[in-house]
Design a protein around this motif. Structure first.
Motif, PDB file in Angstrom:
ATOM      1  N   GLY A 163      -5.802   1.114  -7.550  1.00  0.00           N
ATOM      2  CA  GLY A 163      -6.347   1.870  -6.435  1.00  0.00           C
ATOM      3  C   GLY A 163      -7.562   1.180  -5.849  1.00  0.00           C
ATOM      4  N   ILE A 164      -7.891   1.537  -4.611  1.00  0.00           N
ATOM      5  CA  ILE A 164      -9.125   1.069  -3.978  1.00  0.00           C
ATOM      6  C   ILE A 164      -9.907   2.288  -3.520  1.00  0.00           C
ATOM      7  N   TRP A 165     -11.236   2.160  -3.518  1.00  0.00           N
ATOM      8  CA  TRP A 165     -12.103   3.274  -3.138  1.00  0.00           C
ATOM      9  C   TRP A 165     -13.258   2.783  -2.295  1.00  0.00           C
ATOM     10  N   GLU A 166     -13.420   3.385  -1.113  1.00  0.00           N
ATOM     11  CA  GLU A 166     -14.551   3.109  -0.228  1.00  0.00           C
ATOM     12  C   GLU A 166     -15.401   4.375  -0.148  1.00  0.00           C
ATOM     13  N   GLY A 167     -16.665   4.263  -0.495  1.00  0.00           N
ATOM     14  CA  GLY A 167     -17.526   5.426  -0.356  1.00  0.00           C
ATOM     15  C   GLY A 167     -18.483   5.576  -1.509  1.00  0.00           C
ATOM     16  N   GLU A 168     -18.938   6.816  -1.681  1.00  0.00           N
ATOM     17  CA  GLU A 168     -19.955   7.094  -2.673  1.00  0.00           C
ATOM     18  C   GLU A 168     -19.363   7.102  -4.076  1.00  0.00           C
ATOM     19  N   LEU A 169     -20.136   6.558  -5.013  1.00  0.00           N
ATOM     20  CA  LEU A 169     -19.780   6.567  -6.421  1.00  0.00           C
ATOM     21  C   LEU A 169     -20.592   7.662  -7.106  1.00  0.00           C
ATOM     22  N   PRO A 170     -20.128   8.161  -8.246  1.00  0.00           N
ATOM     23  CA  PRO A 170     -20.733   9.373  -8.791  1.00  0.00           C
ATOM     24  C   PRO A 170     -22.076   9.150  -9.466  1.00  0.00           C
ATOM     25  N   THR A 171     -22.843  10.216  -9.511  1.00  0.00           N
ATOM     26  CA  THR A 171     -24.048  10.206 -10.321  1.00  0.00           C
ATOM     27  C   THR A 171     -23.676   9.795 -11.745  1.00  0.00           C
ATOM     28  N   GLY A 172     -24.413   8.845 -12.293  1.00  0.00           N
ATOM     29  CA  GLY A 172     -24.091   8.364 -13.628  1.00  0.00           C
ATOM     30  C   GLY A 172     -23.144   7.187 -13.629  1.00  0.00           C
ATOM     31  N   TRP A 173     -22.776   6.657 -12.437  1.00  0.00           N
ATOM     32  CA  TRP A 173     -21.841   5.532 -12.420  1.00  0.00           C
ATOM     33  C   TRP A 173     -22.420   4.317 -13.131  1.00  0.00           C
ATOM     34  N   GLU A 174     -23.716   4.056 -12.976  1.00  0.00           N
ATOM     35  CA  GLU A 174     -24.318   2.907 -13.654  1.00  0.00           C
ATOM     36  C   GLU A 174     -24.188   3.065 -15.170  1.00  0.00           C
ATOM     37  N   ALA A 175     -24.360   4.308 -15.653  1.00  0.00           N
ATOM     38  CA  ALA A 175     -24.165   4.547 -17.090  1.00  0.00           C
ATOM     39  C   ALA A 175     -22.706   4.363 -17.464  1.00  0.00           C
TER      40      ALA A 175
ATOM     41  N   VAL B  71       0.871  -1.169   0.000  1.00  0.00           N
ATOM     42  CA  VAL B  71       0.000   0.000   0.000  1.00  0.00           C
ATOM     43  C   VAL B  71       0.906   1.215   0.000  1.00  0.00           C
ATOM     44  N   ALA B  72       0.936   1.938  -1.118  1.00  0.00           N
ATOM     45  CA  ALA B  72       1.881   3.037  -1.278  1.00  0.00           C
ATOM     46  C   ALA B  72       1.384   4.331  -0.652  1.00  0.00           C
ATOM     47  N   VAL B  73       0.090   4.601  -0.785  1.00  0.00           N
ATOM     48  CA  VAL B  73      -0.495   5.836  -0.263  1.00  0.00           C
ATOM     49  C   VAL B  73      -1.863   5.513   0.313  1.00  0.00           C
ATOM     50  N   GLY B  74      -2.130   6.006   1.535  1.00  0.00           N
ATOM     51  CA  GLY B  74      -3.458   5.894   2.107  1.00  0.00           C
ATOM     52  C   GLY B  74      -3.653   4.659   2.980  1.00  0.00           C
ATOM     53  N   PRO B  75      -4.949   4.418   3.298  1.00  0.00           N
ATOM     54  CA  PRO B  75      -6.150   5.124   2.859  1.00  0.00           C
ATOM     55  C   PRO B  75      -6.201   6.575   3.328  1.00  0.00           C
ATOM     56  N   VAL B  76      -6.676   7.428   2.418  1.00  0.00           N
ATOM     57  CA  VAL B  76      -6.767   8.861   2.654  1.00  0.00           C
ATOM     58  C   VAL B  76      -8.228   9.277   2.536  1.00  0.00           C
ATOM     59  N   ALA B  77      -8.672  10.183   3.425  1.00  0.00           N
ATOM     60  CA  ALA B  77     -10.059  10.641   3.402  1.00  0.00           C
ATOM     61  C   ALA B  77     -10.246  11.767   2.396  1.00  0.00           C
ATOM     62  N   PHE B  78     -11.347  11.689   1.630  1.00  0.00           N
ATOM     63  CA  PHE B  78     -11.730  12.730   0.693  1.00  0.00           C
ATOM     64  C   PHE B  78     -13.188  13.104   0.954  1.00  0.00           C
ATOM     65  N   VAL B  79     -13.728  13.960   0.122  1.00  0.00           N
ATOM     66  CA  VAL B  79     -15.077  14.465   0.348  1.00  0.00           C
ATOM     67  C   VAL B  79     -16.108  13.337   0.361  1.00  0.00           C
ATOM     68  N   LEU B  80     -16.005  12.406  -0.559  1.00  0.00           N
ATOM     69  CA  LEU B  80     -17.029  11.390  -0.733  1.00  0.00           C
ATOM     70  C   LEU B  80     -16.652  10.015  -0.193  1.00  0.00           C
ATOM     71  N   GLY B  81     -15.460   9.877   0.377  1.00  0.00           N
ATOM     72  CA  GLY B  81     -15.059   8.573   0.863  1.00  0.00           C
ATOM     73  C   GLY B  81     -13.572   8.511   1.138  1.00  0.00           C
ATOM     74  N   ARG B  82     -12.983   7.303   0.984  1.00  0.00           N
ATOM     75  CA  ARG B  82     -11.574   7.095   1.301  1.00  0.00           C
ATOM     76  C   ARG B  82     -10.939   6.239   0.206  1.00  0.00           C
ATOM     77  N   GLY B  83      -9.715   6.586  -0.159  1.00  0.00           N
ATOM     78  CA  GLY B  83      -9.033   5.860  -1.215  1.00  0.00           C
ATOM     79  C   GLY B  83      -7.596   5.554  -0.860  1.00  0.00           C
ATOM     80  N   ALA B  84      -7.010   4.605  -1.588  1.00  0.00           N
ATOM     81  CA  ALA B  84      -5.612   4.238  -1.410  1.00  0.00           C
ATOM     82  C   ALA B  84      -5.044   3.769  -2.737  1.00  0.00           C
ATOM     83  N   LEU B  85      -3.751   3.892  -2.856  1.00  0.00           N
ATOM     84  CA  LEU B  85      -3.025   3.422  -4.033  1.00  0.00           C
ATOM     85  C   LEU B  85      -2.125   2.280  -3.606  1.00  0.00           C
ATOM     86  N   ALA B  86      -2.137   1.183  -4.352  1.00  0.00           N
ATOM     87  CA  ALA B  86      -1.406  -0.018  -3.967  1.00  0.00           C
ATOM     88  C   ALA B  86      -0.728  -0.640  -5.182  1.00  0.00           C
ATOM     89  N   ALA B  87       0.118  -1.626  -4.916  1.00  0.00           N
ATOM     90  CA  ALA B  87       0.731  -2.426  -5.974  1.00  0.00           C
ATOM     91  C   ALA B  87       0.649  -3.886  -5.560  1.00  0.00           C
TER      92      ALA B  87
END
Length: 269
Positions: free
Chosen positions: A130-142, A106-122
């Motif tokens: 990357g990994i992302w925990e939290g809300e996905l954007p409007t239009g994600w299903e599209a 895990v190179a960076v994070g998990p780091v908190a952002f406005v809509l959730g938390r993310g990290a960069l890994a190898a």
């Protein structure tokens, strides 16, 4: 790490707690945002709008729909320019712990952002994701259904990699919302619902001097005319890494980011 896994910091439509283990966004970490806009605007026909994360971030749009994020953070984090896929997870801390437990990084994070938390890994072979925990954007299903981008892991052993990612991302766990894994010949196909959302292929060489054949997650963009994309990329300072005329071409942008143009008709098939 580019913080665009917030997927573009737009309003949320769904959550990584209900759709998880699947690619939920792709982002380019670059050094020069304006140069990236010039290149990808010409090659892909994208337009750009600012993200709420500040001047160093933008969202690429195609026909008004969000395609990808771009963040000018490569210099700040002293990392290579790269396109990176992000995977939705229920719990970023738990997933980060699983990554470390399996001798990956895990190179960076998990780091908190406005809509959730993310990290960069190898992963254990060095492929960055990357990994992302939290809300996905409007239009994600599209975004998922229209597939403006899809990803393929080039790795040493696709079946071993599928076990690694399955354990950290809960693939094929049987719970609602998880991804299923299908073995097709010498490939592993990741499915979210009835859609193939990623492929894992064997044959990468971990110590290869050419980064194009080292283990990596490769981001593919379906286009109507691969040859036009290649021509425009060359005209704007890009280079061709591999080229199967009319079918697909892997290119390097002027700042070093690798991406693949794939014939849209073939991708649909």
């Amino acid at each position: 790490m580019t913080t665009e896994p917030t997927p573009a910091a737009t309003e949320a439509a769904t959550s990584s707690s209900t759709v998880y283990g699947a690619p939920c966004w792709v982002t380019l970490m670059t050094r020069d945002l304006r140069a990236a806009h010039d290149f990808y605007g010409a090659v892909m026909g994208w337009e750009f709008r600012p993200a709420r994360l500040g001047e160093g971030f933008s969202v690429a749009l195609s026909g008004g729909r969000a395609v990808a994020g771009i963040g000018a953070l490569a210099s700040a984090f002293h990392v290579a320019v790269a396109w990176t896929p992000y995977f939705a997870v229920r719990d970023a801390d738990e997933t980060a712990a699983r990554i470390r437990e399996r001798s990956a990084t895990v190179a960076v994070g998990p780091v908190a952002f406005v809509l959730g938390r993310g990290a960069l890994a190898a992963d254990r072979d060095g492929a960055v994701f990357g990994i992302w925990e939290g809300e996905l954007p409007t239009g994600w299903e599209a975004w998922r259904s229209t597939a403006p981008a899809w990803v393929r892991l080039h790795t040493r052993d696709a079946f071993d990699a599928a076990i690694f990612y399955g354990e950290i991302l809960d693939w094929a766990c049987g719970r609602p919302g998880c991804c299923d894994v299908e073995y097709v010949g010498d490939e592993v196909v990741l499915r979210s619902g009835d859609r193939a959302v990623a492929r894992l292929s064997s044959g990468a060489l971990g110590e290869a001097p050419d980064p194009a054949i080292r283990p990596r997650w490769q981001v593919h963009f379906p286009v109507s005319d691969v040859e036009r994309g290649v021509t425009v990329a060359l005209r704007h300072g890009g280079t061709v890494i591999t080229h199967e005329p009319g079918v697909q071409a892997t290119l390097r942008d002027p700042d070093g980011g690798l991406f693949t143009l794939t014939d849209a008709a073939a991708a649909d098939g």
